[in-house]
Motif scaffolding. Structure first.
Motif, PDB file in Angstrom:
ATOM      1  N   LYS A 130       0.790  -1.406   0.110  1.00 12.02           N
ATOM      2  CA  LYS A 130      -0.063  -0.041   0.020  1.00 12.02           C
ATOM      3  C   LYS A 130       0.881   1.449   0.110  1.00 12.02           C
ATOM      4  O   LYS A 130       0.603   2.314  -0.735  1.00 12.02           O
ATOM      5  CB  LYS A 130      -1.012  -0.114   1.362  1.00 12.02           C
ATOM      6  CG  LYS A 130      -1.826   1.096   1.218  1.00 12.02           C
ATOM      7  CD  LYS A 130      -2.696   1.098   2.374  1.00 12.02           C
ATOM      8  CE  LYS A 130      -3.379   0.034   2.998  1.00 12.02           C
ATOM      9  NZ  LYS A 130      -4.024   0.235   4.120  1.00 12.02           N
ATOM     10  N   ASP A 190      -8.259  -1.709  -2.103  1.00 13.73           N
ATOM     11  CA  ASP A 190      -8.268  -3.044  -2.917  1.00 13.73           C
ATOM     12  C   ASP A 190      -8.825  -2.964  -4.392  1.00 13.73           C
ATOM     13  O   ASP A 190      -8.713  -3.871  -5.077  1.00 13.73           O
ATOM     14  CB  ASP A 190      -9.333  -3.880  -2.142  1.00 13.73           C
ATOM     15  CG  ASP A 190      -9.045  -4.356  -0.843  1.00 13.73           C
ATOM     16  OD1 ASP A 190      -7.872  -4.212  -0.583  1.00 13.73           O
ATOM     17  OD2 ASP A 190      -9.993  -4.811   0.277  1.00 13.73           O
ATOM     18  N   ASP A 191      -9.239  -1.883  -4.605  1.00 14.91           N
ATOM     19  CA  ASP A 191      -9.729  -1.451  -6.091  1.00 14.91           C
ATOM     20  C   ASP A 191      -8.930  -0.564  -6.812  1.00 14.91           C
ATOM     21  O   ASP A 191      -9.045  -0.103  -7.776  1.00 14.91           O
ATOM     22  CB  ASP A 191     -11.234  -0.843  -6.088  1.00 14.91           C
ATOM     23  CG  ASP A 191     -12.149  -1.789  -5.695  1.00 14.91           C
ATOM     24  OD1 ASP A 191     -12.276  -2.869  -6.103  1.00 14.91           O
ATOM     25  OD2 ASP A 191     -13.124  -1.326  -5.024  1.00 14.91           O
TER      26      ASP A 191
END
Length: 139
Positions: A13, A77-78
């Motif tokens: 991330k 997550d997208d």
């Protein structure tokens, strides 16, 4: 969808956020639904749920001119990122940064600016994006 959903080459991330921040101040081509725009990434933010970025729309012959600024967001997550492409799967937007793709899209749009058929204009510009992706790749 232009690109299949896949991890951002196993980036963390934090690494995806770093790549996003590195794009602030850069021109891009925005694509979502039936909108293709020329833009400039003005700012970005990330938090635990996801990312948000501010996109200033730049005038370009043959492309739409919606509000001067768009705010784009999606969950982690997208969100997928490569060197030349940011993609939000669920909202469905793409930002393309490859200079040759940008030039090809802007040139095609300008060449089609006087075409009275909006569907033909869109198809021609979309074709420029797809051919550029095929030629230049997504990375």
């Amino acid at each position: 969808m232009l690109i299949n959903k896949k991890p951002s080459k196993n980036l963390t991330k934090e690494q995806r956020a770093d790549l996003l921040r590195s794009r602030v101040g850069e021109r891009c081509i925005y694509f979502a639904d039936v909108n293709i725009l020329h833009g400039l990434v003005k700012d970005c933010w990330e938090d635990k749920p996801g990312i948000t970025l501010a996109l200033e729309i730049l005038p370009a012959a043959g492309l739409e001119h919606p509000p001067q600024r768009l705010t784009l967001s999606c969950g982690w997550d997208d969100f997928s990122v490569t060197a030349n492409h940011l993609h939000a799967y669920q909202p469905g937007w793409h930002l393309f940064f490859h200079p040759e793709l940008i030039d090809k899209v802007l040139g095609t749009a300008a060449d089609n600016a006087t075409n009275p058929n909006p569907n033909e204009r869109f198809v021609n510009v979309m074709d420029a994006i797809l051919v550029s992706l095929e030629t230049l790749g997504d990375d």
